[in-house]
Enzyme design. Sequence first.
Site, PDB file in Angstrom:
ATOM      1  N   ARG A  69       0.857  -1.185   0.000  1.00  0.00           N
ATOM      2  CA  ARG A  69       0.000   0.000   0.000  1.00  0.00           C
ATOM      3  C   ARG A  69       0.890   1.231   0.000  1.00  0.00           C
ATOM      4  NH1 ARG A  69      -2.539   3.056   4.266  1.00  0.00           N
ATOM      5  NH2 ARG A  69      -4.556   3.898   3.660  1.00  0.00           N
ATOM      6  N   SER A 102     -12.774  -3.793  -0.440  1.00  0.00           N
ATOM      7  CA  SER A 102     -13.165  -3.224   0.845  1.00  0.00           C
ATOM      8  C   SER A 102     -14.666  -2.946   0.856  1.00  0.00           C
ATOM      9  CB  SER A 102     -12.416  -1.914   1.099  1.00  0.00           C
ATOM     10  OG  SER A 102     -11.027  -2.146   1.214  1.00  0.00           O
ATOM     11  N   LYS A 152      -5.817   5.211   8.681  1.00  0.00           N
ATOM     12  CA  LYS A 152      -6.724   5.759   7.679  1.00  0.00           C
ATOM     13  C   LYS A 152      -7.708   6.670   8.390  1.00  0.00           C
ATOM     14  CE  LYS A 152      -9.118   4.327   3.465  1.00  0.00           C
ATOM     15  NZ  LYS A 152      -9.616   3.197   2.668  1.00  0.00           N
TER      16      LYS A 152
END
Length: 212
Positions: free
Chosen positions: A42, A111, A140
């Site tokens: 990521r 997701s 996040k």
Amino acid sequence: MNFDKTNLLLYAVTDRSWLNGATLYDQVEAALKGGATFVQLREKELAESSYREEAGRIRDLCRSWRVPFVINDNVELAAELDADGVHVGQSDLEAEAARRILGPDKIIGVSVKTVEQALKAQAAGAAYLGVGAVFPTQSKQDADSITRDALTGITRAVEIPVVAIGGIQEHNIMELTGCGVHGVAVISALFAQPDIRLATQRLKALVEQIVK
């Protein structure tokens, strides 16, 4: 890459926020040595050329450990590097489009936060779902938490495996017992720890208890 739900037991998501002089490669290798069963690269800030180089090296590392390696969001890069798959969010390329690009044998994770999103992703060819944030998370900032009931509702509604993500640490992971998840996806619980290998070993032992 042969993929099944057991690969999702301890799903490591990279983050270069805690490198502290180490390389991302070194950190991922430490997690693999500790028993990580899945790796997602990521990267939100890295330039494309650097991203491609980093992804290629970590792909090769994961292959040497026979652990699935997927790239977050970037379907084109996943195709170019022959990664094992890709993970996409609700605002990214849809699973059906990703499946067309990558072909029938690649791993596509999506997701989701609701049963409706979960069923849609399953119908579009997702191999697994990432559900969260199950706890408040610093990784996040815009991630809204979902309830235990919502998580359980999703695991009961779909036939594909589900991974819980978001704010999962040693002190709260046992709260996920009985929710029907097949594993957990973690970032800081591994990569922000002073001994990544040991942290991975400890967390994996706990995950094995909650997925029994």
